[in-house]
Enzyme design. Structure first.
Site, PDB file in Angstrom:
ATOM      1  N   SER A  57      61.222  11.033  73.106  1.00  0.00           N
ATOM      2  CA  SER A  57      61.797  11.973  72.144  1.00  0.00           C
ATOM      3  C   SER A  57      63.065  11.454  71.467  1.00  0.00           C
ATOM      4  CB  SER A  57      62.046  13.334  72.798  1.00  0.00           C
ATOM      5  OG  SER A  57      62.972  13.241  73.855  1.00  0.00           O
ATOM      6  N   TRP A  78      45.237   3.213  58.215  1.00  0.00           N
ATOM      7  CA  TRP A  78      46.621   3.652  58.427  1.00  0.00           C
ATOM      8  C   TRP A  78      46.686   5.166  58.583  1.00  0.00           C
ATOM      9  CZ3 TRP A  78      50.411  -0.003  55.701  1.00  0.00           C
ATOM     10  CH2 TRP A  78      51.719   0.190  56.139  1.00  0.00           C
ATOM     11  N   SER A 102      47.063  10.242  43.271  1.00  0.00           N
ATOM     12  CA  SER A 102      45.695  10.741  43.140  1.00  0.00           C
ATOM     13  C   SER A 102      45.135  10.433  41.764  1.00  0.00           C
ATOM     14  CB  SER A 102      45.651  12.250  43.378  1.00  0.00           C
ATOM     15  OG  SER A 102      44.372  12.769  43.073  1.00  0.00           O
ATOM     16  N   ARG A 104      42.877  12.053  40.511  1.00  0.00           N
ATOM     17  CA  ARG A 104      42.570  13.314  39.838  1.00  0.00           C
ATOM     18  C   ARG A 104      43.559  13.549  38.701  1.00  0.00           C
ATOM     19  NH1 ARG A 104      42.571  18.451  43.201  1.00  0.00           N
ATOM     20  NH2 ARG A 104      41.568  19.231  41.313  1.00  0.00           N
ATOM     21  N   ARG A 200      48.668  -2.489  65.388  1.00  0.00           N
ATOM     22  CA  ARG A 200      48.208  -3.238  64.220  1.00  0.00           C
ATOM     23  C   ARG A 200      48.806  -4.636  64.109  1.00  0.00           C
ATOM     24  NH1 ARG A 200      43.382  -1.326  63.414  1.00  0.00           N
ATOM     25  NH2 ARG A 200      43.439   0.952  63.602  1.00  0.00           N
TER      26      ARG A 200
END
Length: 233
Positions: A57, A78, A102, A104, A200
């Site tokens: 933490s 990822w 995006s 879009r 990774r």
């Protein structure tokens, strides 16, 4: 240095960060109403103890924010870390956020990752996933040329659809997906960043995402040398 180029057109940019090694120490010491003003040897031993014993933490009080430009095949690997961050056994939410551009809404010129002739890899001998050694140059050159032709055809159809008045969110269906570069902001705690790096940077991770992990490490370690060093042990 706040930006590192990766692959042929990609990059990782450090946008912002909060905290230091001292932040980790003081997040732990608050349990006893204690605070260190400057990092000392005792503090560094505390960081070692916290990392070794899995007391994670305090490392979540340190935050990093990156802008990443990478092929979709890297982005989707990822993204799994963000989806899974709230379900890691024994850690709880590791604090991650992801906001991606995006198609879009935007119609900027698409960019694609095209491996060079010497970058194509064969399938591994003893595994169903991953990759093996680099293939022969002639074979690699063949597939570099074929991929370029495939991408160019997809882009032509995408642009034609836009010219004909088709909406961007449907015209993008013509764009070859996995090699297309996408851009996103990744904000994560130091614990989350090091969890990503621990997996990774491994030799059996996909080579392309390894290159991005190396860039993340190169940007992160100078900011938190003790904490990163201990979390990556």
């Amino acid at each position: 240095m706040s930006m590192i180029t990766v692959l042929d057109k990609g990059y990782v940019r450090l946008v912002n960060h909060m905290g230091s090694d001292l932040t980790v120490v003081n997040a732990a010491r608050v349990s006893y109403a204690k605070e260190s003003k400057e990092l000392n040897e005792r503090d560094m031993k505390l960081i070692t103890f916290l990392a070794r014993e899995g007391h994670t933490s305090p490392f979540r009080h340190v935050i990093l924010q990156f802008e990443v430009y990478a092929p979709l095949m890297v982005a989707r690997q990822w993204w799994k870390y963000v989806v899974g961050s709230a379900h890691q056994e024994g850690t709880g939410d590791t604090l991650e956020a992801w906001n991606e551009s995006s198609r879009r809404y935007i119609t900027e010129d698409p960019a694609f990752y095209i491996p060079s002739a010497q970058e194509w890899r064969g399938k591994p001998e003893n595994s169903k996933q991953g990759s093996g050694d680099v293939v022969a140059w002639a074979l690699g050159d063949k597939y570099t040329q074929e991929l370029m032709e495939y991408v160019e055809e997809g882009v032509r159809k995408y642009e034609a659809a836009l010219q004909d008045g088709v909406c961007a969110e449907q015209a993008r269906l013509f764009l070859p997906a996995y090699g297309m570069y996408v851009r996103w902001y990744w904000t994560a705690s130091l614990q989350a960043v090091c969890h990503f790096l621990n997996q990774r940077l491994e030799h059996d991770a996909q080579k392309e995402i390894q290159e991005y992990a190396k860039a993340i490490l190169q940007l992160s370690q100078p900011l938190f040398p003790n904490a990163v060093g201990e979390l990556l042990k």
